[in-house]
Design an enzyme around this catalytic site. Structure first.
Site, mmCIF file in Angstrom:
data_model
loop_
_atom_site.group_PDB
_atom_site.id
_atom_site.type_symbol
_atom_site.label_atom_id
_atom_site.label_comp_id
_atom_site.label_asym_id
_atom_site.label_seq_id
_atom_site.Cartn_x
_atom_site.Cartn_y
_atom_site.Cartn_z
ATOM 1 N N SER A 86 0.847 -0.933 -0.192
ATOM 2 C CA SER A 86 0.001 -0.050 0.055
ATOM 3 C C SER A 86 0.953 1.304 0.109
ATOM 4 O O SER A 86 1.986 1.274 0.330
ATOM 5 C CB SER A 86 -0.716 0.030 1.152
ATOM 6 O OG SER A 86 -1.911 1.249 1.216
ATOM 7 N N LYS A 107 -4.099 -6.707 3.730
ATOM 8 C CA LYS A 107 -4.085 -5.804 2.731
ATOM 9 C C LYS A 107 -5.693 -5.452 2.404
ATOM 10 O O LYS A 107 -5.962 -4.197 2.021
ATOM 11 C CB LYS A 107 -3.417 -6.072 1.741
ATOM 12 C CG LYS A 107 -3.365 -5.149 0.553
ATOM 13 C CD LYS A 107 -2.768 -3.694 0.642
ATOM 14 C CE LYS A 107 -3.368 -2.430 -0.027
ATOM 15 N NZ LYS A 107 -3.414 -2.432 -1.422
ATOM 16 N N HIS A 144 -6.977 -3.541 5.109
ATOM 17 C CA HIS A 144 -6.546 -2.183 5.033
ATOM 18 C C HIS A 144 -7.263 -1.345 4.109
ATOM 19 O O HIS A 144 -7.616 -0.140 4.297
ATOM 20 C CB HIS A 144 -5.089 -2.334 4.509
ATOM 21 C CG HIS A 144 -4.521 -0.924 4.214
ATOM 22 N ND1 HIS A 144 -4.836 -0.430 3.013
ATOM 23 C CD2 HIS A 144 -3.526 -0.233 4.801
ATOM 24 C CE1 HIS A 144 -4.305 0.741 2.793
ATOM 25 N NE2 HIS A 144 -3.565 0.958 3.954
ATOM 26 N N ASN A 145 -7.619 -1.924 2.973
ATOM 27 C CA ASN A 145 -8.407 -1.162 2.066
ATOM 28 C C ASN A 145 -9.958 -0.961 2.447
ATOM 29 O O ASN A 145 -10.332 0.135 2.129
ATOM 30 C CB ASN A 145 -8.274 -1.918 0.445
ATOM 31 C CG ASN A 145 -7.119 -1.492 -0.160
ATOM 32 O OD1 ASN A 145 -6.000 -1.340 0.236
ATOM 33 N ND2 ASN A 145 -7.039 -1.730 -1.554
ATOM 34 N N GLU A 149 -9.582 1.899 4.532
ATOM 35 C CA GLU A 149 -9.556 2.924 3.797
ATOM 36 C C GLU A 149 -10.883 3.717 3.420
ATOM 37 O O GLU A 149 -11.171 4.991 3.302
ATOM 38 C CB GLU A 149 -8.537 2.561 2.635
ATOM 39 C CG GLU A 149 -8.301 3.530 1.672
ATOM 40 C CD GLU A 149 -7.458 2.872 0.510
ATOM 41 O OE1 GLU A 149 -6.406 2.369 0.834
ATOM 42 O OE2 GLU A 149 -7.893 3.067 -0.795
HETATM 43 N N1 LIG Z 1 -2.445 1.843 -8.441
HETATM 44 C C1 LIG Z 1 -2.511 1.809 -7.207
HETATM 45 O O1 LIG Z 1 -2.610 2.873 -6.547
HETATM 46 C C2 LIG Z 1 -2.583 0.635 -6.255
HETATM 47 C C3 LIG Z 1 -2.115 -0.661 -7.098
HETATM 48 N N2 LIG Z 1 -2.008 -2.087 -6.461
HETATM 49 C C4 LIG Z 1 -2.277 -3.158 -7.188
HETATM 50 O O2 LIG Z 1 -1.207 -3.476 -7.914
HETATM 51 C C5 LIG Z 1 -1.320 -4.153 -9.356
HETATM 52 C C6 LIG Z 1 -0.608 -3.187 -10.494
HETATM 53 O O3 LIG Z 1 -1.299 -1.968 -10.274
HETATM 54 P P1 LIG Z 1 -1.141 -0.811 -11.720
HETATM 55 O O4 LIG Z 1 0.566 -0.625 -11.370
HETATM 56 O O5 LIG Z 1 -1.942 0.283 -10.933
HETATM 57 O O6 LIG Z 1 -1.132 -1.550 -12.660
HETATM 58 P P2 LIG Z 1 -2.744 -2.017 -13.628
HETATM 59 O O7 LIG Z 1 -3.453 -2.767 -12.487
HETATM 60 O O8 LIG Z 1 -3.274 -0.890 -14.355
HETATM 61 O O9 LIG Z 1 -1.948 -3.326 -14.242
HETATM 62 C C7 LIG Z 1 -1.247 -2.825 -15.414
HETATM 63 C C8 LIG Z 1 -0.233 -3.975 -15.688
HETATM 64 O O10 LIG Z 1 -0.774 -5.410 -15.636
HETATM 65 C C9 LIG Z 1 -0.222 -5.944 -16.811
HETATM 66 N N3 LIG Z 1 -1.105 -7.093 -17.276
HETATM 67 C C10 LIG Z 1 -2.458 -6.883 -17.480
HETATM 68 N N4 LIG Z 1 -3.118 -8.104 -17.929
HETATM 69 C C11 LIG Z 1 -2.033 -8.929 -18.260
HETATM 70 C C12 LIG Z 1 -1.873 -10.097 -18.646
HETATM 71 N N5 LIG Z 1 -2.996 -10.921 -19.025
HETATM 72 N N6 LIG Z 1 -0.550 -10.836 -18.718
HETATM 73 C C13 LIG Z 1 0.420 -10.020 -18.323
HETATM 74 N N7 LIG Z 1 0.322 -8.939 -17.760
HETATM 75 C C14 LIG Z 1 -0.795 -8.116 -17.854
HETATM 76 C C15 LIG Z 1 0.073 -4.849 -17.801
HETATM 77 O O11 LIG Z 1 0.833 -5.227 -18.894
HETATM 78 P P3 LIG Z 1 0.909 -4.417 -20.412
HETATM 79 O O12 LIG Z 1 1.626 -3.083 -19.925
HETATM 80 O O13 LIG Z 1 1.544 -5.295 -21.255
HETATM 81 O O14 LIG Z 1 -0.443 -3.937 -20.536
HETATM 82 C C16 LIG Z 1 0.682 -3.869 -16.984
HETATM 83 O O15 LIG Z 1 2.086 -4.025 -16.432
HETATM 84 C C17 LIG Z 1 -2.475 -4.259 -9.136
HETATM 85 O O16 LIG Z 1 -2.860 -5.579 -8.595
HETATM 86 C C18 LIG Z 1 -3.452 -3.176 -8.308
HETATM 87 O O17 LIG Z 1 -4.551 -3.649 -7.822
HETATM 88 C C19 LIG Z 1 -1.896 -1.940 -5.227
HETATM 89 C C20 LIG Z 1 -1.757 -0.706 -4.450
HETATM 90 C C21 LIG Z 1 -1.932 0.569 -5.061
HETATM 91 O O1 LIG Z 2 -4.765 -0.531 -2.887
HETATM 92 C C1 LIG Z 2 -5.047 0.677 -2.981
HETATM 93 C C2 LIG Z 2 -4.320 1.404 -1.845
HETATM 94 O O2 LIG Z 2 -3.692 0.736 -0.754
HETATM 95 C C3 LIG Z 2 -5.669 1.417 -4.037
HETATM 96 O O3 LIG Z 2 -5.475 2.635 -4.144
HETATM 97 C C4 LIG Z 2 -7.072 0.943 -3.653
HETATM 98 O O4 LIG Z 2 -7.165 -0.226 -4.432
HETATM 99 C C5 LIG Z 2 -8.082 1.820 -4.319
HETATM 100 O O5 LIG Z 2 -9.225 1.182 -4.308
HETATM 101 P P1 LIG Z 2 -10.581 1.754 -5.183
HETATM 102 O O6 LIG Z 2 -10.252 1.898 -6.489
HETATM 103 O O7 LIG Z 2 -11.589 0.490 -4.821
HETATM 104 O O8 LIG Z 2 -10.991 3.073 -4.312
#
Ligand SMILES: NC(=O)C1=CN([C@@H]2O[C@H](COP(=O)(O)OP(=O)(O)OC[C@H]3O[C@@H](n4cnc5c(N)ncnc54)[C@H](OP(=O)(O)O)[C@@H]3O)[C@@H](O)[C@H]2O)C=CC1
Ligand SMILES: O=C(CO)[C@H](O)[C@H](O)COP(=O)(O)O
Length: 478
Positions: free
Chosen positions: A130, A184, A187-188, A191
Site C-alpha cells: 500500500s 491488505k 486495510h483497503n 480506507e
Molecule cells: N495503482 C495503485 O495505486 C495500486 C495498485 N495496486 C495493485 O497493484 C497491481 C498493479 O497496479 P498498477 O500498477 O496500477 O497496474 P494495473 O493494475 O493497471 O495493471 C497493469 C499491468 O498489468 C499488466 N497486465 C495486464 N494484463 C496482463 C496479462 N494478461 N498478462 C500479463 N500482464 C498483464 C500490464 O501489462 P501491459 O503493459 O502489457 O498491458 C501492466 O504491466 C494491481 O493488482 C493493483 O490492484 C496496489 C496498491 C496501489
Molecule cells: O490498494 C490501494 C491503496 O492501498 C488502491 O489505491 C485501492 O485499490 C483503491 O481502491 P478503489 O479503487 O476501490 O477505491
C-alpha cells in the site's frame, strides 16, 4: 549473462515500475519484465541512471538473469492476469524459487495459488503493498504472507524498500498463505470507511455550517495537526483547496458525485459476512459508493421530489468541534471493526496474526497511515487478545469524551436530511456493543414462532422451543 539480479519485477505499470526503481535505488540489481516490452524500455530510458537494471524481453531471459533462489515480484492486474503470469513463469522456475504477488489479489486466490505452487516446490508469497504510486517509489507499507521460510530470503529486500518509522521497516511477515493479502484487503476496507467518514464531515460542515471548500480545507489542515493527523486528512485538504482551471469553481463542484471502486472494499465486506464479523462502517462505505453510482434510482428520486424534513433547526453546539469528535469516534469504530475481522480470520485460518504488528506497519507508507495507529499498536501490545479496541483505555476515554458531540452530529444530520451513514452506523454499533440487553431476544421468539428454531434462556442451560400453536403455549426442551 554474467551479472545476476537479486530481484525481478514483472508488470511495470505505475506500481511495478516504482517498486523496481525503489529496489534499484537501494542498491539492488533489478531484472525487469513486462508483457509488452515498451514499458520495460521506457523505464530503462527514463530511470536507468537510478541503479542497475537488467531489462528482459522474454520471460526466459528474465528468469535467466536472476540469482538463486529467484525472487520474482508480480505487479499486474488482479485475477486472470495474475494467473496468466504465474502460468508463464512457474514452469521456468526451480525448487525454492519465489513468486511474489504484490498486486491486490483476493486472499482466496492467494491460498489456491500458494497450495498449487507448493506442490511444485515453489514458494508463493501474496504480499499486500500500500502507498500508491508515490509509496511504491519512496517506501510503501508491505504485508507479505506465504511460507515463513521464504521471508528469510525475501524479507530483508522488502524491508529495505519499505517505509520506516524510527528506523523500523513497515514490513513484517503477516502469516502463512493468504494472510498478507487478507490484511491488505482489510486495510483497503478501512480506507473506504475512513474516506466515507471524512466525506461526511466535509458534507456536514458545508451544508450545515455553510463553509466553503477552501474554508473546510483550512479546518482539515488544522485537524491534521491534532489526533486526526493522517494521510487521508492531509490529502483531503489538498483536494478541497483545488480550483478548476477551466471554470474557476472548486474542484469538488465540477467532479461527478459518483464514487467508483475496484473491489477490495466489497471483498472485505463479503469476507466479513462469511466470518460473521459486523464491519458495518466498511459495509456502509461500500454501499454509499454504490448509492452514489446508482444513477437511475437517484434521478428517479430527485424527479419525484421525495420530501425531506419539514422542520428541524440548526446544530446545537460548536459544529466544527462536534464534527471533529464524531469523525474521531467513528474512525475508532471503523478500525475496531477492521481489526476484529483480521483477528477472526487469523483464528479461522490458523494464521496467528499479531494485530499490534499490523498497526505498526500501517504507521507509514500506506494510505491509512495515521497518528492514532500508535495507540492501536500500544493497545494490542498491552493485550494481544483485546476483544475490541473500544475497551482499551485510550479508545474508551476518547469515545466517552466524544460521544455527546457525536450524538449531536447524528441528530443534526437526521433532522436536516443529510445522509451520514458512516457516523450513524458507527454510533449504532457503539450503542449495540454497550447495551446490556439488545432486542435480539424478540427476534429469537419470532424465529421460534415461525420456524421452531429454538432459543436459549437467561436462567438455565439448554435449548428450548415453545409450542406456540398449542393451548397454553407450553415450553419444551428442544
Ligand atoms: N495503482 C495503485 O495505486 C495500486 C495498485 N495496486 C495493485 O497493484 C497491481 C498493479 O497496479 P498498477 O500498477 O496500477 O497496474 P494495473 O493494475 O493497471 O495493471 C497493469 C499491468 O498489468 C499488466 N497486465 C495486464 N494484463 C496482463 C496479462 N494478461 N498478462 C500479463 N500482464 C498483464 C500490464 O501489462 P501491459 O503493459 O502489457 O498491458 C501492466 O504491466 C494491481 O493488482 C493493483 O490492484 C496496489 C496498491 C496501489
Ligand atoms: O490498494 C490501494 C491503496 O492501498 C488502491 O489505491 C485501492 O485499490 C483503491 O481502491 P478503489 O479503487 O476501490 O477505491
Amino acid at each position: 549473462m554474467s551479472q545476476k539480479a537479486q530481484i525481478g519485477v514483472t508488470g511495470l505499470a505505475v506500481m511495478g515500475r516504482n517498486l523496481a526503481r525503489n529496489f534499484a535505488r537501494h542498491g539492488h540489481t533489478v531484472a525487469l519484465h513486462n508483457r509488452s516490452y515498451g514499458r520495460t524500455k521506457e523505464l530503462v530510458e527514463e530511470f536507468g541512471h537510478e541503479g542497475t537494471f537488467l531489462p528482459a524481453e522474454t520471460a526466459e531471459q528474465f528468469v535467466a538473469s536472476l540469482e538463486r533462489p529467484r525472487r520474482v515480484v508480480i505487479m499486474v492486474k488482479a485475477g486472470p492476469a495474475t494467473d496468466a503470469v504465474i502460468d508463464e513463469f512457474a514452469p521456468l522456475l526451480e525448487e525454492g524459487d519465489m513468486l511474489i504477488d504484490a498486486g491486490n489479489a483476493h486472499y482466496a486466490d492467494t491460498r489456491r495459488r500458494e497450495a498449487a505452487l507448493k506442490a511444485k516446490g515453489l514458494h508463493f508469497v501474496g504480499a499486500g503493498v500500500s502507498g500508491g504510486e508515490e509509496g511504491a517509489l519512496h517506501g510503501p507499507s508491505i504485508m507479505p504472507g506465504g511460507p515463513k521460510e521464504s521471508y528469510e530470503a525475501l524479507g530483508p529486500l522488502l524491508e529495505d524498500i519499505a517505509a520506516k518509522v524510527d528506523g523500523e521497516a513497515c514490513c513484517v511477515h503477516v502469516g502463512p498463505d493468504g494472510a498478507g493479502h487478507f490484511v491488505k484487503m482489510v486495510h483497503n476496507g478501512i480506507e473506504y470507511a475512513d474516506m466515507q467518514l471524512i466525506a461526511e464531515a466535509y458534507d456536514l460542515l458545508r451544508q450545515v455550517g455553510g463553509y466553503s471548500p477552501a474554508d473546510i480545507a483550512g479546518i482539515f489542515q488544522g485537524w491534521n495537526e491534532g489526533r486526526l493527523g493522517s494521510y487521508l486528512i492531509e490529502i483531503t485538504a489538498e483536494v478541497l483547496k483545488q480550483v478548476d482551471a477551466a471554470t474557476g469553481k472548486p474542484f469538488v463542484d465540477v467532479v461527478l458525485d459518483r464514487a467508483e471502486q475496484k473491489g477490495t472494499g466489497r471483498w472485505t465486506v463479503q469476507a466479513a459476512l462469511d466470518l460473521g464479523v459486523p464491519v458495518s462502517g466498511i459495509a456502509e462505505s461500500v454501499f454509499a459508493r454504490a448509492i452514489s453510482g446508482g444513477v437511475t434510482e437517484r434521478e428517479a428520486a430527485v424527479a419525484a421530489d421525495l420530501p425531506g424534513p419539514t422542520g428541524g433547526g440548526g446544530h446545537t453546539g460548536d459544529l466544527q468541534a462536534d464534527v471533529e469528535q464524531a469523525l474521531f469516534a467513528s474512525k475508532i469504530v471503523a478500525y475496531a471493526q477492521g481489526f476484529q475481522q483480521i483477528q477472526a480470520a487469523s483464528k479461522e485460518y490458523g494464521w496467528d496474526i499479531d494485530p499490534g504488528a499490523m498497526a505498526k506497519i500501517w504507521r507509514a507508507g500506506c494510505i491509512i497511515r495515521a497518528k492514532f495507529l500508535d495507540f492501536i499498536k500500544q493497545a494490542y501490545d498491552k493485550n494481544p487478545a483485546l476483544p475490541t479496541l473500544l475497551v482499551d483505555s485510550y479508545f474508551q476515554d476518547a469515545v466517552a469524551g466524544a460521544q455527546d458531540a457525536w450524538r449531536r452530529v447524528v441528530v443534526t444530520a437526521a433532522q436536516q436530511g443529510i445522509p451520514a451513514p458512516g457516523f450513524s452506523s458507527a454510533l449504532a454499533y457503539y450503542d449495540s456493543l454497550r447495551a446490556k440487553r439488545l432486542p435480539a431476544a424478540l427476534i429469537q421468539g419470532q424465529r421460534d414462532f415461525f420456524g421452531a428454531h429454538t432459543y436459549h434462556r437467561v436462567d438455565k442451560p439448554g435449548s428450548f422451543h415453545t409450542l406456540w400453536a398449542a393451548e397454553g403455549r407450553p415450553e419444551v426442551d428442544a
